[in-house]
Motif scaffolding. Structure first.
Motif, mmCIF file in Angstrom:
data_model
loop_
_atom_site.group_PDB
_atom_site.id
_atom_site.type_symbol
_atom_site.label_atom_id
_atom_site.label_comp_id
_atom_site.label_asym_id
_atom_site.label_seq_id
_atom_site.Cartn_x
_atom_site.Cartn_y
_atom_site.Cartn_z
ATOM 1 N N LEU A 9 12.079 -38.974 5.465
ATOM 2 C CA LEU A 9 11.889 -40.397 5.742
ATOM 3 C C LEU A 9 12.336 -40.694 7.164
ATOM 4 O O LEU A 9 13.177 -39.981 7.712
ATOM 5 C CB LEU A 9 12.767 -41.223 4.802
ATOM 6 N N ALA A 10 11.812 -41.758 7.727
ATOM 7 C CA ALA A 10 12.300 -42.204 9.036
ATOM 8 C C ALA A 10 13.762 -42.637 8.884
ATOM 9 O O ALA A 10 14.227 -42.892 7.770
ATOM 10 C CB ALA A 10 11.448 -43.376 9.515
ATOM 11 N N ALA A 11 14.481 -42.729 9.992
ATOM 12 C CA ALA A 11 15.892 -43.129 9.943
ATOM 13 C C ALA A 11 16.011 -44.476 9.249
ATOM 14 O O ALA A 11 15.139 -45.338 9.384
ATOM 15 C CB ALA A 11 16.435 -43.218 11.357
ATOM 16 N N GLU A 12 17.123 -44.661 8.505
ATOM 17 C CA GLU A 12 17.218 -45.869 7.680
ATOM 18 C C GLU A 12 17.171 -47.146 8.523
ATOM 19 O O GLU A 12 16.564 -48.136 8.137
ATOM 20 C CB GLU A 12 18.478 -45.848 6.817
ATOM 21 N N ILE B 2 6.481 -47.086 11.278
ATOM 22 C CA ILE B 2 7.017 -45.917 10.564
ATOM 23 C C ILE B 2 5.946 -45.464 9.587
ATOM 24 O O ILE B 2 5.175 -46.283 9.084
ATOM 25 C CB ILE B 2 8.327 -46.238 9.790
ATOM 26 N N PRO B 3 5.870 -44.157 9.333
ATOM 27 C CA PRO B 3 4.807 -43.700 8.430
ATOM 28 C C PRO B 3 5.087 -44.129 7.001
ATOM 29 O O PRO B 3 6.239 -44.158 6.573
ATOM 30 C CB PRO B 3 4.872 -42.175 8.554
ATOM 31 N N VAL B 4 4.037 -44.503 6.285
ATOM 32 C CA VAL B 4 4.191 -44.800 4.861
ATOM 33 C C VAL B 4 3.862 -43.541 4.065
ATOM 34 O O VAL B 4 4.623 -43.110 3.203
ATOM 35 C CB VAL B 4 3.287 -45.973 4.446
ATOM 36 N N ALA B 5 2.730 -42.919 4.399
ATOM 37 C CA ALA B 5 2.372 -41.657 3.746
ATOM 38 C C ALA B 5 3.157 -40.543 4.418
ATOM 39 O O ALA B 5 3.326 -40.548 5.631
ATOM 40 C CB ALA B 5 0.886 -41.403 3.917
ATOM 41 N N ARG C 57 6.310 -48.047 0.132
ATOM 42 C CA ARG C 57 6.478 -46.710 -0.464
ATOM 43 C C ARG C 57 6.642 -46.822 -1.982
ATOM 44 O O ARG C 57 7.321 -47.703 -2.498
ATOM 45 C CB ARG C 57 7.697 -46.010 0.115
ATOM 46 N N ALA C 58 6.046 -45.844 -2.660
ATOM 47 C CA ALA C 58 6.025 -45.895 -4.130
ATOM 48 C C ALA C 58 7.433 -45.877 -4.723
ATOM 49 O O ALA C 58 7.701 -46.564 -5.704
ATOM 50 C CB ALA C 58 5.221 -44.719 -4.673
ATOM 51 N N ASP C 59 8.367 -45.109 -4.117
ATOM 52 C CA ASP C 59 9.664 -45.029 -4.788
ATOM 53 C C ASP C 59 10.438 -46.339 -4.669
ATOM 54 O O ASP C 59 11.108 -46.757 -5.609
ATOM 55 C CB ASP C 59 10.493 -43.799 -4.380
#
Ligand code: ASP
Length: 599
Positions: free
Chosen positions: A133-136, A123-126, A149-151
């Motif tokens: 966002l990708a699906a949970e 899944i992409p990070v940037a 991911r920063a958040d």
């Protein structure tokens, strides 16, 4: 190099990449981090290097880097771990990026070394601007990437700070952090236990703790008079959105305390936690009895950010020829409802949708009256011809308002009107985001009676003390006893709850008997270790527990508990990354003296 406090320099790096600022201009640096993005502009290669402090732009240009270094930078894949060497320089005028902490600087690099090459990330990070966002499910499956991911990292940092603030706050007040067992005996907090089979004792099981309740009370009998723990608790409850089978509580107990002592401590702790996240909180919090909360809001944790209070309209319906209402009143019920300003303009379909919610909460339906051009309007209006009890009365129906009523027992009308009230507030946009309305609810009932079986259950837990005045006034009616129990509520959510406990072993025995654990042998088998300790000399004591996950979620501004837990379970109680629960080989089960049933 030693790891000195306040510095992130190690044998591998001199600084954290995301922490570089204008003050570092001119400093030679060695940085380690992840390749967030890279761009090859021909003569110059830019690598955005990420670590927990943020991202810094690293540039490889022909004026300062060798052709090999530039080629290596151009070849590196995203999410690979690299070590770069270079010098911090000011970004040229016009290329500063005020959105980045490091936006005034960049690192002119002379060398890059891939120390942890990455496969193509699942899944992409940037993410690009506006990119979702990708699906949970996918993110939970690849949690090690999602946690880059920063958040999410910021949420875990906040959580850490909340825990440190808790420890500092409680330690300063003489509370000892003491751990309690994870392999334990069932604790009756009302949910199902997770059981752990014992290998060495065939046929016997430990339970994972639903809370450290009994242990913390035992500490009080030992004279360890102020205890806390940031405790992991386990409850095998039915699946529900945003409930985790394992969760964390700030668990507190103290001796020689009254309800007011615990509540004052609780308010100060909440204020300290909110302060940690940058919010000022005014204490003391308003208090409301359980009875008032149920009467005015239909629930024991009302959201006070908006009105729409429930009122009793029974008198308006008494004596009318409206059978549904009069039958409910004759059966000992009431007609309660809320008046929704402007609701007269809602379409029938809109009100039907609200009624569906009331029905899902157990009501037979919603009775509706609205006022249009000064007159009552709607199917019920005919029952009020010639008299209009809603001009004054319990709660007038003003011009343009819609009244929604539920007729019946409070047990039915309260949850239904609670649901209706919340929905109407949503639809009218009455909920001010950002406002914090704390509340302490007190005087919960001691017991709840199952309407079908007639059995009593403890509303809080069996160790909560009943109010002595109620026991004296209604010795044979435990339904009427209130408990010394309390909850801390914020905007309709329970943050924590606790009680003053029973420290008299005879009263505790009586509570067990009322809860259907009447046999002495059964009491001793299940709770002997508590009763024994209470008989050995127990001080008055009480406590509270707060839900860390929910508090962290609220303070992080997150919308899901999963966003503040490093490795959460899904709503189906599965761990997708580790893939648990999982099957085990039959021989492992045999070791545990267990077998699986075919069905
Ligand atoms: N053990 C209780 C709970 O987990 C809290 C308390 O009574 O202190 O809800």
């Amino acid at each position: 190099m030693t790891m000195s406090p306040g510095s992130f320099a190690t044998s591998w790096r001199t600084h954290r990449a995301g922490a570089l600022r204008a003050a570092d201009i001119g400093t030679p640096v060695v940085l380690g981090g992840w390749v967030h993005r890279s761009r090859n502009l021909g003569g110059i290669v830019f690598v955005d290097l990420r670590d927990i402090d943020g991202i810094v732009q690293v540039s490889f240009g022909t004026d300062w880097a060798s052709a090999e270094a530039i080629a290596a930078a151009a070849a590196v894949g995203v999410e690979s771990v690299v070590v770069v060497e270079g010098t911090v320089v000011a970004r040229a005028e016009g290329t500063r990026n005020p959105e980045m902490g490091t936006g005034d600087v960049e690192v002119r690099a002379t060398a890059i070394r891939v120390v942890g090459p990455a496969t193509t990330p699942a899944i992409p990070v940037a993410r690009g601007r506006g990119e979702k966002l990708a699906a949970e499910e996918l993110r939970l499956r690849h949690r090690y990437l999602d946690l880059r991911r920063a958040d999410l990292q910021a949420n875990l940092v906040l959580r850490h700070r909340l825990m440190q603030a808790t420890r500092a706050f409680l330690s300063e007040r003489g509370f000892l952090e003491i751990e309690t067992p994870i392999l334990t005996k069932p604790t009756p907090e009302g949910a199902r236990d997770y059981l752990v089979p014992s290998r060495v004792h065939p046929g016997e099981f430990y339970a994972l703790p639903q809370s450290p309740q009994i242990y913390k009370q035992l500490f009080m009998t030992c004279g360890l008079d102020r205890y806390f723990q940031i405790a992991r608790c386990f409850r095998d409850e039915d699946l529900r959105a945003d409930r985790q089978p394992e969760f964390t509580q700030i668990d507190i107990e103290a001796s020689f305390v009254s309800q007011d002592d615990i509540l004052a401590l609780a308010e100060q702790l909440v204020a300290a936690l909110w302060r940690t996240a940058g919010h000022d909180v005014t204490t003391p919090f308003p208090r409301m009895t359980y009875r008032d909360a149920m009467e005015r809001f239909g629930c024991d944790r009302p959201d006070l950010r908006y009105g729409l209070e429930i009122a009793d309209h029974t008198e308006a319906f008494r004596g009318t020829s409206f059978g549904i209402a009069t039958a409910a009143i004759a059966a000992g019920g009431r007609v309660r409802g809320i008046v929704v300003p402007g609701g007269a303009a809602w379409s029938r379909k809109q009100v039907d949708e609200i009624e569906a919610l009331a029905k899902s909460a157990g009501a037979a339906g919603l009775l509706r009256v609205r006022r249009v051009d000064g007159k009552l309007d709607g199917p019920l209006a005919k029952f009020f011809e010639g008299s209009d009890p809603f001009i004054g009365g319990a709660q007038p129906i003003a011009e343009g308002a819609l009244a929604l009523f539920v007729a019946g027992a409070d047990r039915v009308s309260s949850p239904a009107l609670d649901r209706v009230r919340q929905e109407c507030a949503q639809r009218l946009g009455l909920i001010p985001e950002g406002e914090q309305r704390f509340l302490i609810v007190t005087d919960f009932p001691m017991f709840d009676r199952d309407p079908e079986s007639g059995a009593l259950a403890a509303v809080h837990h069996p160790f909560t003390s009943p109010q002595v005045d109620d026991m004296t006034a209604f010795p044979d009616a435990p339904d009427r006893w209130r408990a010394n129990a309390y909850d801390v509520v914020l905007n309709g959510l329970e943050l924590g709850g606790g009680s003053i406990r029973t420290h008299d072993p005879a009263v505790q025995s009586r509570m067990f008997a009322l809860l259907g654990i009447g046999e002495k042998a059964e009491q001793e088998r299940r709770f002997g270790f508590l009763l024994e300790a209470l008989r050995a000399g127990a001080p008055p004591h009480g406590g509270i527990a707060f839900g860390v996950d929910r508090i962290a979620m609220l303070l992080a501004g997150a919308t899901s508990l999963r966003d503040v837990i490093a490795f959460p379970k899904t709503t189906a109680a599965r761990a997708l990354f580790e893939d648990a629960p999982t099957q085990v080989p039959p021989e492992d089960l045999a070791d545990l003296h267990l077998g699986l049933r075919a069905n």
